[in-house]
Write a protein that holds these residues in place. Structure first.
Motif, PDB file in Angstrom:
ATOM      1  N   SER A 164      48.855 -51.461  25.620  1.00 45.07           N
ATOM      2  CA  SER A 164      47.502 -51.241  26.131  1.00 45.07           C
ATOM      3  C   SER A 164      47.348 -51.761  27.559  1.00 45.07           C
ATOM      4  CB  SER A 164      46.482 -51.933  25.226  1.00 45.07           C
ATOM      5  OG  SER A 164      45.187 -51.857  25.785  1.00 45.07           O
ATOM      6  N   LYS A 165      46.738 -50.938  28.412  1.00 47.40           N
ATOM      7  CA  LYS A 165      46.480 -51.342  29.796  1.00 47.40           C
ATOM      8  C   LYS A 165      45.176 -52.117  29.918  1.00 47.40           C
ATOM      9  CE  LYS A 165      48.971 -47.356  31.704  1.00 47.40           C
ATOM     10  NZ  LYS A 165      48.872 -46.142  32.546  1.00 47.40           N
ATOM     11  N   ASN A 166      44.402 -52.167  28.823  1.00 48.94           N
ATOM     12  CA  ASN A 166      43.101 -52.842  28.867  1.00 48.94           C
ATOM     13  C   ASN A 166      43.161 -54.293  28.412  1.00 48.94           C
ATOM     14  OD1 ASN A 166      41.519 -50.498  29.660  1.00 48.94           O
ATOM     15  ND2 ASN A 166      41.924 -49.693  27.615  1.00 48.94           N
ATOM     16  N   LEU A 167      44.326 -54.741  27.936  1.00 44.27           N
ATOM     17  CA  LEU A 167      44.467 -56.109  27.457  1.00 44.27           C
ATOM     18  C   LEU A 167      45.272 -56.941  28.454  1.00 44.27           C
ATOM     19  CD1 LEU A 167      45.267 -55.445  23.683  1.00 44.27           C
ATOM     20  CD2 LEU A 167      43.098 -56.207  24.650  1.00 44.27           C
ATOM     21  N   SER A 168      44.848 -58.174  28.673  1.00 44.18           N
ATOM     22  CA  SER A 168      45.565 -59.074  29.574  1.00 44.18           C
ATOM     23  C   SER A 168      46.772 -59.677  28.863  1.00 44.18           C
ATOM     24  CB  SER A 168      44.623 -60.202  30.022  1.00 44.18           C
ATOM     25  OG  SER A 168      44.254 -61.010  28.899  1.00 44.18           O
ATOM     26  N   VAL A 169      47.641 -60.339  29.629  1.00 41.44           N
ATOM     27  CA  VAL A 169      48.804 -61.012  29.049  1.00 41.44           C
ATOM     28  C   VAL A 169      48.343 -62.067  28.048  1.00 41.44           C
ATOM     29  CG1 VAL A 169      50.788 -62.496  29.551  1.00 41.44           C
ATOM     30  CG2 VAL A 169      50.241 -60.575  31.070  1.00 41.44           C
ATOM     31  N   ARG A 170      47.295 -62.776  28.393  1.00 44.28           N
ATOM     32  CA  ARG A 170      46.731 -63.792  27.499  1.00 44.28           C
ATOM     33  C   ARG A 170      46.286 -63.181  26.172  1.00 44.28           C
ATOM     34  NH1 ARG A 170      41.120 -66.702  29.249  1.00 44.28           N
ATOM     35  NH2 ARG A 170      40.628 -67.803  27.290  1.00 44.28           N
ATOM     36  N   GLN A 171      45.621 -62.038  26.236  1.00 43.84           N
ATOM     37  CA  GLN A 171      45.161 -61.373  25.023  1.00 43.84           C
ATOM     38  C   GLN A 171      46.337 -60.823  24.215  1.00 43.84           C
ATOM     39  OE1 GLN A 171      42.444 -58.736  27.089  1.00 43.84           O
ATOM     40  NE2 GLN A 171      40.677 -59.710  26.125  1.00 43.84           N
ATOM     41  N   LYS A 172      47.328 -60.262  24.903  1.00 46.80           N
ATOM     42  CA  LYS A 172      48.486 -59.723  24.197  1.00 46.80           C
ATOM     43  C   LYS A 172      49.274 -60.831  23.503  1.00 46.80           C
ATOM     44  CE  LYS A 172      49.047 -55.584  27.068  1.00 46.80           C
ATOM     45  NZ  LYS A 172      49.893 -54.871  28.035  1.00 46.80           N
ATOM     46  N   THR A 173      49.323 -62.010  24.119  1.00 45.28           N
ATOM     47  CA  THR A 173      49.980 -63.153  23.481  1.00 45.28           C
ATOM     48  C   THR A 173      49.267 -63.502  22.176  1.00 45.28           C
ATOM     49  OG1 THR A 173      50.651 -64.025  25.635  1.00 45.28           O
ATOM     50  CG2 THR A 173      50.685 -65.551  23.770  1.00 45.28           C
ATOM     51  N   GLY A 174      47.942 -63.539  22.238  1.00 40.83           N
ATOM     52  CA  GLY A 174      47.164 -63.817  21.029  1.00 40.83           C
ATOM     53  C   GLY A 174      47.355 -62.756  19.973  1.00 40.83           C
ATOM     54  N   MET A 175      47.431 -61.500  20.403  1.00 39.33           N
ATOM     55  CA  MET A 175      47.657 -60.404  19.460  1.00 39.33           C
ATOM     56  C   MET A 175      49.042 -60.512  18.823  1.00 39.33           C
ATOM     57  SD  MET A 175      45.185 -58.228  19.055  1.00 39.33           S
ATOM     58  CE  MET A 175      43.681 -57.620  19.822  1.00 39.33           C
ATOM     59  N   LEU A 219      40.741 -53.711  16.261  1.00 41.73           N
ATOM     60  CA  LEU A 219      41.921 -53.490  17.102  1.00 41.73           C
ATOM     61  C   LEU A 219      41.792 -52.218  17.918  1.00 41.73           C
ATOM     62  CD1 LEU A 219      44.617 -54.645  14.539  1.00 41.73           C
ATOM     63  CD2 LEU A 219      43.738 -55.894  16.508  1.00 41.73           C
ATOM     64  N   ARG A 220      41.131 -51.216  17.364  1.00 39.82           N
ATOM     65  CA  ARG A 220      40.948 -49.973  18.127  1.00 39.82           C
ATOM     66  C   ARG A 220      40.042 -50.191  19.334  1.00 39.82           C
ATOM     67  NH1 ARG A 220      38.400 -45.977  15.048  1.00 39.82           N
ATOM     68  NH2 ARG A 220      38.144 -47.243  13.182  1.00 39.82           N
ATOM     69  N   ILE A 221      38.951 -50.939  19.157  1.00 43.99           N
ATOM     70  CA  ILE A 221      38.048 -51.122  20.297  1.00 43.99           C
ATOM     71  C   ILE A 221      38.579 -52.143  21.293  1.00 43.99           C
ATOM     72  CG2 ILE A 221      36.039 -50.400  18.959  1.00 43.99           C
ATOM     73  CD1 ILE A 221      35.170 -53.327  18.816  1.00 43.99           C
ATOM     74  N   LEU A 222      39.314 -53.158  20.808  1.00 41.60           N
ATOM     75  CA  LEU A 222      39.910 -54.109  21.744  1.00 41.60           C
ATOM     76  C   LEU A 222      40.925 -53.403  22.634  1.00 41.60           C
ATOM     77  CD1 LEU A 222      40.494 -57.296  19.552  1.00 41.60           C
ATOM     78  CD2 LEU A 222      38.928 -57.083  21.479  1.00 41.60           C
ATOM     79  N   GLY A 223      41.683 -52.495  22.047  1.00 39.92           N
ATOM     80  CA  GLY A 223      42.667 -51.758  22.825  1.00 39.92           C
ATOM     81  C   GLY A 223      42.055 -50.863  23.875  1.00 39.92           C
ATOM     82  N   SER A 224      40.783 -50.486  23.669  1.00 41.19           N
ATOM     83  CA  SER A 224      40.099 -49.637  24.653  1.00 41.19           C
ATOM     84  C   SER A 224      39.265 -50.455  25.636  1.00 41.19           C
ATOM     85  CB  SER A 224      39.198 -48.625  23.935  1.00 41.19           C
ATOM     86  OG  SER A 224      38.182 -49.288  23.198  1.00 41.19           O
ATOM     87  N   HIS A 272      42.417 -67.172  23.339  1.00 45.89           N
ATOM     88  CA  HIS A 272      43.061 -65.888  23.670  1.00 45.89           C
ATOM     89  C   HIS A 272      42.111 -64.857  24.264  1.00 45.89           C
ATOM     90  CE1 HIS A 272      46.739 -67.260  21.858  1.00 45.89           C
ATOM     91  NE2 HIS A 272      46.182 -67.440  20.680  1.00 45.89           N
ATOM     92  N   ASP A 273      40.851 -65.183  24.381  1.00 43.38           N
ATOM     93  CA  ASP A 273      39.864 -64.315  25.042  1.00 43.38           C
ATOM     94  C   ASP A 273      39.599 -63.019  24.273  1.00 43.38           C
ATOM     95  OD1 ASP A 273      37.997 -63.708  27.025  1.00 43.38           O
ATOM     96  OD2 ASP A 273      39.452 -62.585  28.213  1.00 43.38           O
ATOM     97  N   PHE A 274      39.600 -63.078  22.951  1.00 46.78           N
ATOM     98  CA  PHE A 274      39.114 -61.948  22.157  1.00 46.78           C
ATOM     99  C   PHE A 274      38.666 -62.459  20.792  1.00 46.78           C
ATOM    100  CE2 PHE A 274      43.646 -62.049  20.983  1.00 46.78           C
ATOM    101  CZ  PHE A 274      43.588 -61.966  19.594  1.00 46.78           C
ATOM    102  N   GLY A 275      37.600 -61.835  20.290  1.00 46.26           N
ATOM    103  CA  GLY A 275      37.123 -62.162  18.959  1.00 46.26           C
ATOM    104  C   GLY A 275      37.504 -61.072  17.977  1.00 46.26           C
ATOM    105  N   LEU A 276      37.126 -61.272  16.713  1.00 45.89           N
ATOM    106  CA  LEU A 276      37.406 -60.307  15.657  1.00 45.89           C
ATOM    107  C   LEU A 276      36.126 -59.974  14.912  1.00 45.89           C
ATOM    108  CD1 LEU A 276      40.623 -61.828  14.032  1.00 45.89           C
ATOM    109  CD2 LEU A 276      40.519 -59.851  15.540  1.00 45.89           C
TER     110      LEU A 276
END
Length: 777
Positions: free
Chosen positions: A641-652, A588-593, A553-557
């Motif tokens: 969020s405008k900073n997250l891709s569709v792939r990342q939003k799917t993972g979220m 989640l706050r920093i991923l959204g930014s 999903h192209d994001f870590g935690l």
């Protein structure tokens, strides 16, 4: 030939006054400096007007002496600059000129004195003394602080009174905010009493940018900023003060030649809650006091409940009553979760059946699909984990100073903290390493003296007692003003990171990442069956799920410990003590930014696991409730969020939405099949191909996860094959549903407003104390 400007050491106290001398005659500067310094002034000299303007960014003088006969009319230009900048308009300016016509020009531009040359040095000193003894004040600034240009407290209260009355008359909202710097006392002790003014000056410059309509800034007698916001809705007040706090936290302020980071603490009160401005200010200060207990940059609004909390203490009898209620409440919540998850759907099918609607068939296939989707997602994550992304072999820039922040609650972690400090002393990092133990304790402990003794021998160590702290978030936030490193590693008090961990983390951070989360390995698996179960589970989490999710999903935690942040980002983000899982909230706050988070299974730190079922239940309940809390808070904003891709939003969506629904879905086959059995009046035929295949595939997830965990585990755990077999058996039969029960109960707790902090014991007996601040996961 002109020489470079000579900058005197900054005087932060009031024993001497700062004087800026601008002249290209070096012999005059030498003579004037000697006489002025003998008269008690601290002289900063500059040979040109442009150099003097640069110096004004570092030193705000009490008086300026400038020659106008230099090339380009330097004195006039400098005067125009001073009179155009709000905070410098009250600074006395004495112009020196060899041309009599320049006197009228200088006075018309706002000079306080124009002196014809040649003049004696003694005359110059006398004129300077006259201006600093009775500094001129523009008419419109009589009620303002002379150094900052901010409205003085008395006038601010009068202004607030007028706005409060006017707001009531025209039925318009309004508020008064207070911004306090948490580190002010420590900075004044270090740099002198003038520090308060110096910081207030810089804050004033910063906060004047982009104000709201009608906004006014003031300064109280203790150096706190006052923000008056008439005709402003509460939501806009909260947003404005939060923006101001973020600006302050992101700025490094200058005190002399040093740059410091500060923590703004912000409280505010509404006009509608106060009878007059004096009461309004008192309410705002009460809210500020509450905000100081969190240090998370969130403004706190005054309420009646807040006032009561500051006055009320809990009695021993009250604690006993709550403990008794806890024993009754938990079984009730477990029963309620089964009633909601099984009884309510069955009752719904019965009710619909009575009116001729049988939806059990549709429900059967929906539940079947849900279970299959969950199983497929877990399988795919696991396969992606087989080839995790590696950090670059070389850092993108030289190794900078780094800081380790260890958060500790000493009564719970006194037994392990010394071993932890020794582990950090063994870290092999090419750059400078600072080690901060940010701790809280309700009573003095002998271990504090031991930490101070170690610090005397090892200057890298800073034991930092956080007075009044009630959470890990507060400890970490308090440490930020002491951090010297360009990046920060955050750890719980039982962690022992690998010696090369900071080296490896910088290879990620210096190549475009903002945060990197490492692999937490359990080091006390021999202690009990519970500890062994957690040891294998952590391999499934940190060696399989985290890197697999990152690749898919192209994001870590950020997991709360063994995570490395760029210092600037952490200073701007902070941890929020109001969240049960402040680590996930910050993620989640920093991923959204738009921040980038890496997951590195080879970035290892070893920690302790709970060793009893009771301790594990309390730990996992907090985790589950914290996840539900952040899901409710962030799921909707994540999709916007405008900073997250569709792939990342799917993972979220899977992480924050599906993950919270699944514990309830896992029960749904029971009411569906029970309803079908009741309707038919005969036993069900279980050997249905779709049910058998779906069940087998769903059950395959457990063995697959265990196999992948073994395949990717650290060598020290792979040698314990029996642990993995035991985990496979217990998770398939009991542990997975046990965690689902916890997740359902945690959601019930959150929905009824029950948020209870529990300490996870480290290195001692697994007794856990209710209503005690949790500082370690």
């Amino acid at each position: 030939m002109t020489s470079a400007p000579t900058l005197a050491p900054l005087q932060v106290g009031r024993a001497a006054r700062n004087l800026l001398l601008v002249d290209d005659d070096q012999s005059f500067i030498t003579a004037a400096r000697l006489a002025l310094e003998e008269a008690g002034y601290l002289v900063t000299a500059s040979p040109t007007g442009s150099a003097a303007e640069q110096l004004l960014a570092q030193v705000r003088p009490d008086v300026v002496v400038a020659d106008v006969s230099m090339p380009g009319g330097a004195g006039f230009e400098l005067l125009r600059r001073l009179r155009s900048v709000h905070v410098d308009r009250a600074v006395p300016v004495i112009l020196l000129t060899a041309n009599g016509e320049d006197v009228l020009t200088g006075l018309s531009l706002g000079a306080d004195d124009c002196v014809a040359r040649p003049l004696s040095i003694s005359e110059l000193v006398a004129r300077v003394k006259a201006k600093t003894a009775r500094p001129p004040v523009p008419v419109e600034m009589v009620t303002r602080d002379l150094r900052t240009g901010l409205i003085a407290q008395k006038t601010m209260v009068e202004e607030a009174d007028r706005e409060l009355v006017r707001g009531r008359r025209v039925d318009r909202p309004g508020s008064l905010g207070v911004v306090q710097l948490q580190e002010m006392t420590r900075l004044v002790a270090r740099f002198g009493p003038g520090t308060t003014t110096k910081l207030a000056e810089q804050l004033a410059d910063l906060l004047r940018a982009d104000p709201l309509p009608l906004e006014r800034l003031g300064l109280d007698t203790s150096g706190r900023l006052l923000v008056l916001l008439p005709e402003t809705r509460p939501e806009d007040v909260q947003r404005r003060l939060a923006d101001l706090a973020a600006q302050v936290a992101a700025t490094r302020f200058s005190i002399g030649e040093e740059h410091v980071r500060v923590t703004p603490v912000t409280g505010w009160a509404r006009f509608s809650d106060a009878a007059d401005a004096t009461e309004l200010l008192g309410q705002a200060l009460t809210a500020t006091e509450s905000a100081a207990s969190h240090l998370d940059l969130l403004p706190v609004a005054w309420t009646q409940a807040l006032e009561r909390r500051t006055r009320t203490s809990h009695s021993t009898g009250g604690v006993r009553v709550r403990t008794l209620l806890d024993h009754v409440r938990l079984p009730s919540q477990i029963l309620a979760s089964f009633v909601i998850g099984i009884g309510a759907p069955f009752a719904l099918y019965e009710a619909l059946g009575h009116i001729g609607l049988d939806v059990s068939g549709i429900a059967y296939w929906v539940v079947m699909a849900a279970l299959l989707v969950t199983a497929i997602s877990i399988w795919v994550e696991g396969l992606f984990a087989l080839d995790p992304k590696q950090p670059p072999k070389e850092p993108g820039s030289p190794y900078p100073a780094a800081t380790a922040v260890i958060a500790a609650y000493l009564p719970n972690e006194a037994a392990t903290i010394l071993d932890t400090v020794e582990a950090f002393q063994r870290i092999d990092y090419p750059g400078e390493l600072q080690i901060i133990v940010a701790y809280n304790t309700p009573t003095p402990m002998a271990i504090e003296d031991e930490l101070r003794d170690i610090a005397l021998l090892d200057p890298r160590l800073l034991p930092l007692k956080v007075e009044g702290s009630t959470s890990k978030a507060q400890n970490v936030n308090a440490a930020m003003s002491h951090v010297k490193g360009e990046f920060v590693g955050m750890f719980d008090a039982d962690h022992h990171p690998d010696p090369k961990s900071f080296d490896r983390a910088w290879r990620w951070l210096s190549n475009g990442y903002d945060v990197v989360q490492g692999h937490c390995v359990i080091r006390n698996g021999e202690a009990s069956l519970v500890a062994r179960t957690v040891a294998v589970e952590f391999e499934a989490i940190y060696a399989v799920s985290h890197p697999g999710r990152t690749a898919l999903h192209d994001f870590g935690l950020f997991g709360g410990s063994n995570g490395y942040w760029r210092t600037q980002l952490l200073a701007e983000t902070r941890m929020r003590g109001s969240m049960l899982t402040e680590d996930i909230d910050s993620t989640l706050r920093i991923l959204g930014s738009g921040a980038r988070i890496a997951s590195d299974p080879a970035l290892i730190s070893r920690e302790l696991a709970p060793t009893t079922v009771g301790a594990l239940w309390k730990q996992r309940t907090r985790w589950a409730q914290g996840w539900f809390q952040v899901s409710r808070k962030h799921l909707r904003s994540t999709f916007r969020s405008k900073n997250l891709s569709v792939r990342q939003k799917t993972g979220m969506g899977f992480l924050l939405g599906w993950r919270e629904i699944y514990p309830w879905l896992s029960l749904q086959m029971i009411p569906v099949l029970a309803y079908k059995a009741e309707q038919r009046g005969t036993p069900l035929h279980w050997v249905v191909p779709s049910l058998v295949l779906a069940t087998l595939f769903t059950l395959s997830v457990g063995p697959a996860q265990t196999l992948l965990a073994y395949r990717l585990a650290v060598p020290e755990l792979r040698k314990h094959r029996r642990w993995f077999w035991t985990y496979l058996f217990t998770s398939s039969i009991l542990y997975t549903e046990w965690k689902n029960i916890i997740a359902r109960v945690a959601q019930v707790k959150e929905l009824v407003g029950e948020a209870q902090w529990n300490v996870t014991p480290r290195g001692g007996s697994d007794t856990s104390t209710s209503n005690t601040p949790e500082v370690s996961a």
